[in-house]
Design a protein around this motif. Sequence first.
Motif, PDB file in Angstrom:
ATOM      1  N   SER A 216      10.563  25.335 -27.190  1.00 55.62           N
ATOM      2  CA  SER A 216       9.151  25.416 -27.577  1.00 55.62           C
ATOM      3  C   SER A 216       8.827  26.879 -27.825  1.00 55.62           C
ATOM      4  O   SER A 216       8.255  27.559 -26.971  1.00 55.62           O
ATOM      5  CB  SER A 216       8.257  24.825 -26.477  1.00 55.62           C
ATOM      6  OG  SER A 216       8.560  23.463 -26.271  1.00 55.62           O
ATOM      7  N   ASP A 217       9.208  27.363 -28.970  1.00 50.71           N
ATOM      8  CA  ASP A 217       8.994  28.765 -29.322  1.00 50.71           C
ATOM      9  C   ASP A 217       8.450  28.818 -30.742  1.00 50.71           C
ATOM     10  O   ASP A 217       9.195  28.808 -31.721  1.00 50.71           O
ATOM     11  CB  ASP A 217      10.304  29.553 -29.208  1.00 50.71           C
ATOM     12  CG  ASP A 217      10.073  31.054 -29.302  1.00 50.71           C
ATOM     13  OD1 ASP A 217       8.986  31.453 -29.763  1.00 50.71           O
ATOM     14  OD2 ASP A 217      10.967  31.828 -28.922  1.00 50.71           O
ATOM     15  N   ALA A 223       8.923  32.842 -37.615  1.00 54.03           N
ATOM     16  CA  ALA A 223       9.886  33.762 -38.226  1.00 54.03           C
ATOM     17  C   ALA A 223      10.845  33.027 -39.154  1.00 54.03           C
ATOM     18  O   ALA A 223      11.182  33.528 -40.236  1.00 54.03           O
ATOM     19  CB  ALA A 223      10.655  34.500 -37.129  1.00 54.03           C
ATOM     20  N   VAL A 224      11.282  31.845 -38.752  1.00 52.06           N
ATOM     21  CA  VAL A 224      12.161  31.055 -39.629  1.00 52.06           C
ATOM     22  C   VAL A 224      11.408  30.618 -40.879  1.00 52.06           C
ATOM     23  O   VAL A 224      11.961  30.593 -41.985  1.00 52.06           O
ATOM     24  CB  VAL A 224      12.722  29.844 -38.863  1.00 52.06           C
ATOM     25  CG1 VAL A 224      13.557  28.960 -39.780  1.00 52.06           C
ATOM     26  CG2 VAL A 224      13.559  30.295 -37.684  1.00 52.06           C
ATOM     27  N   HIS A 225      10.144  30.278 -40.740  1.00 49.20           N
ATOM     28  CA  HIS A 225       9.334  29.886 -41.892  1.00 49.20           C
ATOM     29  C   HIS A 225       9.233  31.032 -42.885  1.00 49.20           C
ATOM     30  O   HIS A 225       9.345  30.829 -44.107  1.00 49.20           O
ATOM     31  CB  HIS A 225       7.952  29.455 -41.417  1.00 49.20           C
ATOM     32  CG  HIS A 225       7.175  28.672 -42.423  1.00 49.20           C
ATOM     33  ND1 HIS A 225       6.485  29.265 -43.461  1.00 49.20           N
ATOM     34  CD2 HIS A 225       6.985  27.341 -42.574  1.00 49.20           C
ATOM     35  CE1 HIS A 225       5.891  28.339 -44.185  1.00 49.20           C
ATOM     36  NE2 HIS A 225       6.179  27.154 -43.674  1.00 49.20           N
ATOM     37  N   ARG A 244      19.114  38.291 -41.063  1.00 53.75           N
ATOM     38  CA  ARG A 244      17.764  37.972 -40.593  1.00 53.75           C
ATOM     39  C   ARG A 244      17.795  36.827 -39.585  1.00 53.75           C
ATOM     40  O   ARG A 244      17.083  36.847 -38.566  1.00 53.75           O
ATOM     41  CB  ARG A 244      16.887  37.574 -41.788  1.00 53.75           C
ATOM     42  CG  ARG A 244      16.392  38.725 -42.641  1.00 53.75           C
ATOM     43  CD  ARG A 244      15.006  39.196 -42.219  1.00 53.75           C
ATOM     44  NE  ARG A 244      14.007  38.159 -42.273  1.00 53.75           N
ATOM     45  CZ  ARG A 244      13.241  37.890 -43.336  1.00 53.75           C
ATOM     46  NH1 ARG A 244      13.402  38.592 -44.447  1.00 53.75           N
ATOM     47  NH2 ARG A 244      12.332  36.948 -43.287  1.00 53.75           N
ATOM     48  N   LEU A 245      18.603  35.809 -39.862  1.00 49.02           N
ATOM     49  CA  LEU A 245      18.682  34.663 -38.953  1.00 49.02           C
ATOM     50  C   LEU A 245      19.261  35.066 -37.606  1.00 49.02           C
ATOM     51  O   LEU A 245      18.808  34.587 -36.553  1.00 49.02           O
ATOM     52  CB  LEU A 245      19.527  33.562 -39.590  1.00 49.02           C
ATOM     53  CG  LEU A 245      19.600  32.237 -38.841  1.00 49.02           C
ATOM     54  CD1 LEU A 245      18.215  31.618 -38.738  1.00 49.02           C
ATOM     55  CD2 LEU A 245      20.556  31.272 -39.531  1.00 49.02           C
ATOM     56  N   ALA A 246      20.252  35.947 -37.606  1.00 49.94           N
ATOM     57  CA  ALA A 246      20.821  36.420 -36.338  1.00 49.94           C
ATOM     58  C   ALA A 246      19.789  37.191 -35.533  1.00 49.94           C
ATOM     59  O   ALA A 246      19.721  37.057 -34.298  1.00 49.94           O
ATOM     60  CB  ALA A 246      22.048  37.286 -36.619  1.00 49.94           C
ATOM     61  N   ARG A 249      17.382  34.667 -33.904  1.00 48.83           N
ATOM     62  CA  ARG A 249      17.962  33.952 -32.766  1.00 48.83           C
ATOM     63  C   ARG A 249      18.071  34.846 -31.535  1.00 48.83           C
ATOM     64  O   ARG A 249      18.013  34.352 -30.401  1.00 48.83           O
ATOM     65  CB  ARG A 249      19.340  33.398 -33.136  1.00 48.83           C
ATOM     66  CG  ARG A 249      19.324  32.349 -34.233  1.00 48.83           C
ATOM     67  CD  ARG A 249      20.730  31.892 -34.546  1.00 48.83           C
ATOM     68  NE  ARG A 249      21.258  31.100 -33.460  1.00 48.83           N
ATOM     69  CZ  ARG A 249      21.211  29.767 -33.404  1.00 48.83           C
ATOM     70  NH1 ARG A 249      20.644  29.088 -34.391  1.00 48.83           N
ATOM     71  NH2 ARG A 249      21.723  29.121 -32.393  1.00 48.83           N
ATOM     72  N   ARG A 250      18.254  36.149 -31.734  1.00 47.78           N
ATOM     73  CA  ARG A 250      18.392  37.059 -30.597  1.00 47.78           C
ATOM     74  C   ARG A 250      17.058  37.489 -29.998  1.00 47.78           C
ATOM     75  O   ARG A 250      17.021  37.993 -28.877  1.00 47.78           O
ATOM     76  CB  ARG A 250      19.175  38.307 -31.015  1.00 47.78           C
ATOM     77  CG  ARG A 250      20.656  38.097 -31.201  1.00 47.78           C
ATOM     78  CD  ARG A 250      21.389  39.422 -31.216  1.00 47.78           C
ATOM     79  NE  ARG A 250      20.910  40.288 -32.276  1.00 47.78           N
ATOM     80  CZ  ARG A 250      21.461  40.391 -33.477  1.00 47.78           C
ATOM     81  NH1 ARG A 250      22.532  39.660 -33.760  1.00 47.78           N
ATOM     82  NH2 ARG A 250      20.977  41.192 -34.399  1.00 47.78           N
ATOM     83  N   ASN A 251      15.979  37.299 -30.738  1.00 46.65           N
ATOM     84  CA  ASN A 251      14.683  37.751 -30.237  1.00 46.65           C
ATOM     85  C   ASN A 251      14.276  36.997 -28.971  1.00 46.65           C
ATOM     86  O   ASN A 251      14.472  35.783 -28.861  1.00 46.65           O
ATOM     87  CB  ASN A 251      13.602  37.554 -31.314  1.00 46.65           C
ATOM     88  CG  ASN A 251      13.654  38.638 -32.364  1.00 46.65           C
ATOM     89  OD1 ASN A 251      14.299  39.665 -32.178  1.00 46.65           O
ATOM     90  ND2 ASN A 251      12.978  38.420 -33.470  1.00 46.65           N
TER      91      ASN A 251
END
Length: 579
Positions: A216-217, A223-225, A244-246, A249-251
């Motif tokens: 639930s984030d 960010a993905v949108h 960008r995707l990496a 995911r790390r955030n």
Amino acid sequence: MATGAATPAPTPDEPGTPEREAPPTEGLLGHPLPPAERTQEIPLAPLPVETPGLLGHPAPEPTAPEGVGGSSEDTVALEVWRAVGYHPPADVDVDIPTLRPGAPGAAPWPDRMRTLLRTPMSERPAFERTPREAKGEATARNVPRILDLSLRIGELLLASGESAEDVEAAMLGVTHAYGLDRCEPQVTFTLISISYQPSLVEAPVTAARVVRRRTSDYTRLAAVHRLVADITAERLTVNDAYRRLAVIRRNRHPYPAWLISLTTGLLAGAATFLVGGRIDAKAWLVFANAFVAAIVGDRLASLVARRGLPEFYQFVVAAMPAAAFGIILSLNDLGLRGSIVITGGLFALLPGRALVAAVQDGLTGFYITAAARLLEVVYLVAGIVIGVMLILYAGVSYDANLKPAETMSGANNPPVQLVAAMLLTLAFAMLLQTDRRTLALVTFNSGIGWTTYGVLVYNAHVSAIVATGMAAGLVGLFGQLMARYRNASALPLVTAALGPLMPGSALYLGMLSFAQSHSSAGLVSVSRAAALAMALAIGVNLGGEVARLFLKVPGPGAEHRLVPYFSVPRRAAKRTRGF
């Protein structure tokens, strides 16, 4: 017999002439052999002649129809397309220009990709691209990477609670932006896959990915949108998109764990003012008990989760402290309103996000995913019911003074309810890890929804089920419009705003009736809770669909000027009967 004269062979009596074998006769064995001093090379087989069609170079005429997604790579004639089931529609000249507008940046990517997604692949046109297409992103080496990128993006969206149709639209947008036009994504509750068909004469490339964990984030979801928006606008290469995707995911989550625990207590405490509608010493005591009970339940659920137990048992454990605190307050005649503590604890546990997503998937035709999500909601609610019922049975056996009417007294003070509803929404949004810049908008949207509900129920005396549906429709409408204004996802602006409209009171009344051996009243209350939940989900989905009527999209024609959404013809499946 041959009619021509045979070549006279030299006699062996002549001097100096070598003896030779008799040549074969003409007729079945062929012509006579040439003289020995002459040599002739005979090939094993004639060279193949290249012919146009399936096995050779593409024939210039006829070519594959443009509306089928054909390109210079296609080597299939129109007759072959028809043989495999493609039949151009009668109004193809009208439909293709309607679907074709949508070059990068002309309209939000959900609208453009949803239009493609709802069109059969055999009739799916390719949108216009920018000159960056000539760089060759969709080479044979990049195809697996593009499909993997779309799967990873779809996994994050689905795990964050996005609807199945929006996940498929995002995956289709990613593959389309990198030149893969004949892609078919498929999303179920735990499995997402995508298949790319280069042409009718080449083997398809298929990849799949399983969604193991759900988070639930909504900050990560936003960010993905934005990443998908940049990809569909053709601003990123494949490598840049992976980077960008990496980073996404790390955030880390925007709020620490201790703040989330306090927010859980704040949500349950705000629900007590929403249900009770009073501000006095007893109300603050009830608020404190609900606050502490929710925090204890959250910590117990985290402890169970670290032991690897399923989510069902987490909800069973999390529901017990609120029920226990409510029973303790009701073991005297001081009127401390223990029922409101239990109801407030239910508001902090009801799976509203999963319910809205389940109904939305069902309304858009993803019935398998909708059924799975509804089954998930049933299991989670069953866990809550079991946890509360175990405590309620013990409390009833000890003559706890539980008063169901306490949960219906909030109509006396609507301003208190409005402030409590907005505070509950703020806490709910923080629990969903919503971005800080979105908190004010979602809280305002919740105020609109609860004000509409209060006016319809307390002033117009409309049924609570109808009022819930209409209020949820306004929440979905304004949430969708605000999301399009910000070019973001609508989930963070809608899901938390529905928190005050959850059927916590009706569910509690049903469980209390069952605990007191009033089965008929319990069935009525549970059925009412289910009807409120369905009205909530259907209303928010309908509001989102109505919001699109106010949006402008590129219209037909060469100029592609923006026109209202409802003025552009849209093709969809038509079924007016149940067979």
